[in-house]
Enzyme design. Structure first.
Site, PDB file in Angstrom:
ATOM      1  N   HIS A   1       0.805  -1.221   0.000  1.00 53.20           N
ATOM      2  CA  HIS A   1       0.000   0.000   0.000  1.00 53.20           C
ATOM      3  C   HIS A   1       0.841   1.275   0.000  1.00 53.20           C
ATOM      4  CE1 HIS A   1      -3.137  -2.829   1.071  1.00 53.20           C
ATOM      5  NE2 HIS A   1      -4.047  -1.879   0.954  1.00 53.20           N
ATOM      6  N   GLY A   2       2.156   1.142   0.122  1.00 57.77           N
ATOM      7  CA  GLY A   2       3.031   2.315   0.073  1.00 57.77           C
ATOM      8  C   GLY A   2       2.820   3.140  -1.177  1.00 57.77           C
TER       9      GLY A   2
END
Length: 187
Positions: free
Chosen positions: A118-119
């Site tokens: 999800h970065g």
């Protein structure tokens, strides 16, 4: 000579393995990881896994991590590179104006950048993925593509100064190439 500093971006619910594997690999390579977050305080990380028979991610409480610096206090020119950890944190912290400022700096200066899971939501929100190829967890493919990036379902995607992986399962594939870029940049 002091170790070159690398930013590690976290918030509450950052994924533990996404964060800790690169953190310790940075130390092994002679860098000083500097944990940056919305505030300088302790953050609770989580563990994520899709259990057999499940179709969604199960979440458990993981280790905690102390932030060394708040986003508002970061002078990005003090750092050789940046790492965007995964977990649920990026969904919330991506709206922080100082984090957007920091993110834009690393892309504009072509410094080594790594992202996992999800970065990707952070550089996507900061309008830095347009025309870039990245790996991410498939459920974040939309975030990447709606912001002009190209999703690649591989354990390591290198697009210039940007190295990315899908999940912590890919750490053994994408972290070493990113560290190689950091070593080159640190001279």
């Amino acid at each position: 000579m002091a170790a070159k500093q690398v930013l590690v971006i976290v918030g509450d619910a950052s994924e533990t393995i996404d964060t800790m594997y690169p953190y310790y690999r940075l130390i092994e390579a002679g860098f000083q990881p500097v944990v940056a977050a919305p505030e300088k305080r302790r953050y609770q990380m989580v563990l994520h896994e899709i259990k057999p028979g499940w179709t969604i991610t199960k979440e458990w409480e993981g280790y905690s991590i102390e932030a060394d610096i708040a986003f508002k206090d970061v002078n990005p020119s003090d750092y050789v590179g940046i790492f965007f950890s995964g977990g649920r944190a990026p969904e919330y912290i991506r709206y922080d104006e100082d984090l957007v400022r920091i993110t834009k700096y690393f892309f504009a200066e072509n410094k080594p950048i790594a992202s996992v899971c999800h970065g990707v939501e952070i550089p996507a929100y900061a309008d830095c993925v347009r025309g870039r190829k990245m790996a991410t967890v498939p459920k974040c493919q939309f975030d990447l593509e709606i912001c002009g990036g190209t999703f690649v379902n591989e354990p390591c995607v290198i697009d210039g100064n940007l190295v990315s992986g899908r999940t912590y399962h890919d750490s053994g594939h994408f972290v070493a190439p990113w560290i190689e870029l950091l070593l080159q940049a640190a001279g």
